[in-house]
Design a protein around this motif. Sequence first.
Motif, PDB file in Angstrom:
ATOM      1  N   ARG A 316       0.821  -1.218   0.000  1.00  0.00           N
ATOM      2  CA  ARG A 316       0.000   0.000   0.000  1.00  0.00           C
ATOM      3  C   ARG A 316       0.856   1.270   0.000  1.00  0.00           C
ATOM      4  O   ARG A 316       0.496   2.270  -0.632  1.00  0.00           O
ATOM      5  N   VAL A 317       1.970   1.233   0.705  1.00  0.00           N
ATOM      6  CA  VAL A 317       2.878   2.382   0.673  1.00  0.00           C
ATOM      7  C   VAL A 317       3.428   2.578  -0.735  1.00  0.00           C
ATOM      8  O   VAL A 317       3.501   3.706  -1.245  1.00  0.00           O
ATOM      9  N   LYS A 318       3.794   1.489  -1.384  1.00  0.00           N
ATOM     10  CA  LYS A 318       4.304   1.572  -2.753  1.00  0.00           C
ATOM     11  C   LYS A 318       3.252   2.129  -3.700  1.00  0.00           C
ATOM     12  O   LYS A 318       3.558   2.960  -4.568  1.00  0.00           O
ATOM     13  N   ALA A 319       1.981   1.719  -3.509  1.00  0.00           N
ATOM     14  CA  ALA A 319       0.898   2.226  -4.355  1.00  0.00           C
ATOM     15  C   ALA A 319       0.702   3.727  -4.150  1.00  0.00           C
ATOM     16  O   ALA A 319       0.459   4.469  -5.119  1.00  0.00           O
ATOM     17  N   LEU A 320       0.821   4.191  -2.918  1.00  0.00           N
ATOM     18  CA  LEU A 320       0.707   5.625  -2.656  1.00  0.00           C
ATOM     19  C   LEU A 320       1.798   6.400  -3.372  1.00  0.00           C
ATOM     20  O   LEU A 320       1.544   7.428  -4.021  1.00  0.00           O
ATOM     21  N   VAL A 321       3.020   5.926  -3.267  1.00  0.00           N
ATOM     22  CA  VAL A 321       4.156   6.608  -3.900  1.00  0.00           C
ATOM     23  C   VAL A 321       3.988   6.634  -5.415  1.00  0.00           C
ATOM     24  O   VAL A 321       4.214   7.664  -6.067  1.00  0.00           O
ATOM     25  N   GLU A 322       3.581   5.506  -5.995  1.00  0.00           N
ATOM     26  CA  GLU A 322       3.408   5.435  -7.446  1.00  0.00           C
ATOM     27  C   GLU A 322       2.282   6.326  -7.939  1.00  0.00           C
ATOM     28  O   GLU A 322       2.276   6.732  -9.108  1.00  0.00           O
ATOM     29  N   SER A 323       1.328   6.645  -7.074  1.00  0.00           N
ATOM     30  CA  SER A 323       0.229   7.543  -7.465  1.00  0.00           C
ATOM     31  C   SER A 323       0.661   9.006  -7.482  1.00  0.00           C
ATOM     32  O   SER A 323      -0.087   9.875  -7.931  1.00  0.00           O
ATOM     33  N   GLY A 324       1.866   9.292  -6.963  1.00  0.00           N
ATOM     34  CA  GLY A 324       2.372  10.663  -6.923  1.00  0.00           C
ATOM     35  C   GLY A 324       2.371  11.266  -5.536  1.00  0.00           C
ATOM     36  O   GLY A 324       2.842  12.389  -5.336  1.00  0.00           O
ATOM     37  N   VAL A 340      12.938   5.059  18.383  1.00  0.00           N
ATOM     38  CA  VAL A 340      12.644   3.688  18.798  1.00  0.00           C
ATOM     39  C   VAL A 340      11.702   3.102  17.749  1.00  0.00           C
ATOM     40  O   VAL A 340      10.523   3.429  17.709  1.00  0.00           O
ATOM     41  N   TYR A 341      12.225   2.215  16.863  1.00  0.00           N
ATOM     42  CA  TYR A 341      11.388   1.705  15.782  1.00  0.00           C
ATOM     43  C   TYR A 341      12.002   0.460  15.159  1.00  0.00           C
ATOM     44  O   TYR A 341      13.168   0.133  15.392  1.00  0.00           O
ATOM     45  N   ASP A 342      11.188  -0.227  14.339  1.00  0.00           N
ATOM     46  CA  ASP A 342      11.608  -1.437  13.630  1.00  0.00           C
ATOM     47  C   ASP A 342      12.404  -1.013  12.391  1.00  0.00           C
ATOM     48  O   ASP A 342      11.828  -0.609  11.378  1.00  0.00           O
ATOM     49  N   ARG A 343      13.698  -1.115  12.462  1.00  0.00           N
ATOM     50  CA  ARG A 343      14.545  -0.625  11.373  1.00  0.00           C
ATOM     51  C   ARG A 343      14.422  -1.478  10.113  1.00  0.00           C
ATOM     52  O   ARG A 343      14.569  -0.969   8.998  1.00  0.00           O
ATOM     53  N   ASP A 344      14.165  -2.766  10.253  1.00  0.00           N
ATOM     54  CA  ASP A 344      13.995  -3.620   9.078  1.00  0.00           C
ATOM     55  C   ASP A 344      12.766  -3.189   8.274  1.00  0.00           C
ATOM     56  O   ASP A 344      12.829  -3.065   7.035  1.00  0.00           O
ATOM     57  N   MET A 345      11.650  -2.953   8.963  1.00  0.00           N
ATOM     58  CA  MET A 345      10.445  -2.504   8.264  1.00  0.00           C
ATOM     59  C   MET A 345      10.658  -1.122   7.671  1.00  0.00           C
ATOM     60  O   MET A 345      10.213  -0.830   6.552  1.00  0.00           O
ATOM     61  N   ALA A 346      11.333  -0.257   8.394  1.00  0.00           N
ATOM     62  CA  ALA A 346      11.608   1.083   7.870  1.00  0.00           C
ATOM     63  C   ALA A 346      12.391   0.993   6.563  1.00  0.00           C
ATOM     64  O   ALA A 346      12.114   1.720   5.604  1.00  0.00           O
ATOM     65  N   GLN A 347      13.358   0.089   6.504  1.00  0.00           N
ATOM     66  CA  GLN A 347      14.146  -0.079   5.285  1.00  0.00           C
ATOM     67  C   GLN A 347      13.282  -0.585   4.144  1.00  0.00           C
ATOM     68  O   GLN A 347      13.443  -0.164   2.985  1.00  0.00           O
ATOM     69  N   ARG A 348      12.340  -1.464   4.435  1.00  0.00           N
ATOM     70  CA  ARG A 348      11.441  -1.972   3.396  1.00  0.00           C
ATOM     71  C   ARG A 348      10.541  -0.856   2.859  1.00  0.00           C
ATOM     72  O   ARG A 348      10.239  -0.798   1.655  1.00  0.00           O
ATOM     73  N   LEU A 349      10.118   0.044   3.725  1.00  0.00           N
ATOM     74  CA  LEU A 349       9.289   1.171   3.282  1.00  0.00           C
ATOM     75  C   LEU A 349      10.096   2.138   2.423  1.00  0.00           C
ATOM     76  O   LEU A 349       9.583   2.714   1.462  1.00  0.00           O
ATOM     77  N   VAL A 350      11.355   2.325   2.771  1.00  0.00           N
ATOM     78  CA  VAL A 350      12.236   3.166   1.948  1.00  0.00           C
ATOM     79  C   VAL A 350      12.384   2.557   0.560  1.00  0.00           C
ATOM     80  O   VAL A 350      12.335   3.256  -0.464  1.00  0.00           O
ATOM     81  N   ALA A 352      10.266   0.881  -0.925  1.00  0.00           N
ATOM     82  CA  ALA A 352       8.984   1.046  -1.613  1.00  0.00           C
ATOM     83  C   ALA A 352       8.768   2.488  -2.078  1.00  0.00           C
ATOM     84  O   ALA A 352       7.766   2.775  -2.746  1.00  0.00           O
ATOM     85  N   GLY A 353       9.683   3.391  -1.718  1.00  0.00           N
ATOM     86  CA  GLY A 353       9.589   4.771  -2.199  1.00  0.00           C
ATOM     87  C   GLY A 353       9.288   5.795  -1.128  1.00  0.00           C
ATOM     88  O   GLY A 353       9.250   6.999  -1.412  1.00  0.00           O
ATOM     89  N   ALA A 354       9.051   5.350   0.113  1.00  0.00           N
ATOM     90  CA  ALA A 354       8.799   6.301   1.197  1.00  0.00           C
ATOM     91  C   ALA A 354      10.116   6.904   1.677  1.00  0.00           C
ATOM     92  O   ALA A 354      11.197   6.376   1.416  1.00  0.00           O
ATOM     93  N   GLN A 355      10.011   8.009   2.348  1.00  0.00           N
ATOM     94  CA  GLN A 355      11.168   8.579   3.042  1.00  0.00           C
ATOM     95  C   GLN A 355      10.932   8.372   4.531  1.00  0.00           C
ATOM     96  O   GLN A 355       9.853   8.683   5.035  1.00  0.00           O
TER      97      GLN A 355
END
Length: 374
Positions: A316-324, A340-350, A352-355
């Motif tokens: 869903r994050v990737k779809a948001l980024v691809e929509s502009g 304090v956060y899950d760094r592995d998931m954060a890397q996966r979101l990056v 996918a195009g998120a910052q």
Amino acid sequence: MSLSIPGQLERWRMMLGEAAENSCGKLSEQAQAADAALEWLYGRDTERAERDERNAGLGPSALSTPDWINHIHTLFPREVIERLEQDAVERFGIDEVVTNLEVLERIEPSESLLRAVLHTKHLMNPQVLAAARKLVAEVVRRIMEKLQTEVRQAFSGTRDRRRRSNMKIASNFDFKKTLTDNLHRWHPERQRLYVEKPVFISRSQRHTQPWDIVLLIDQSGSMVDSVIHSAVMAACLWNLPGMRTRLVAFDTAVVDLTADVADPVELLMKVQLGGGTDIARAVGYAQGLLSNPGRSVVVLVSDFYEGSSEHELVRRVKALVESGCKVLGLAALDSKADPVYDRDMAQRLVAAGAQVGAMTPGELAAWLAEKLQA
């Protein structure tokens, strides 16, 4: 009960513990009660426990929190009581302290107390809740006073030195041009420069078309600091020109709190901390809010520990980024502003195009202002 001041030997005995009883003598009845109250609180200090051989007979289990509050109000002077109550909340996280009406009406408002209120407000009777609301309002006012300045500075536009301005405010003051234009008024004997006409510059507005800002706030129990600052941030953004702000809280359910954004106190009193986390569901809700993804920003404030489908979240994050849409993952910060956060998931979101970043609310405002340049 009248308060008697313990003698010097009694003070040493209370400081050193039962091991010093042979040297300092036994405590009086009132001193024993004071010792028990202090032990109930400071006996929780793990570092102290490692070097202290005191018995646990008067430890934390000997008194309930309400009993302890009543005891210290009869055993100690006011300034000591206030320090004990502050340490109970700030050092040892004894949130039950703030459900006492007298404490709430007397104690100094602070963010640590605000966190405790948000954790325990469901336990409060109406009278205590009314006092808690006043405390929340005061802490929010202090946070907002500071944060509103940072937000408005970030969004006030870039300085344009090519145009002069009639707005004689400090943020528009052009020091270099003022110095240059008034050099002829330098008085060498007095070593002073006399300014006849200060110069102020204009600002160019960054935003010409409206932007949609959606703040997705993880309200799981560990996110209380982020929830507080996100609520105040949303209120600061609410009245900025060219922006439409939405605020959505989520755990396993999604609650749209936009109707209360203008009143962060009311918003915080409606937040229900705790429960699981379904970040993908919240991102899906944000997708449904966007009519113009190219002029939209979704800010996901979370520790990124997904309790539902990690694959669906990334999709869903990737779809948001691809929509502009611009997607910012804002990592949770604790009370000391440490991420304090899950760094592995954060890397996966990056990927996918998120910052993804870990930043204070003021830094978030600057980031938004930078990304929303027309």
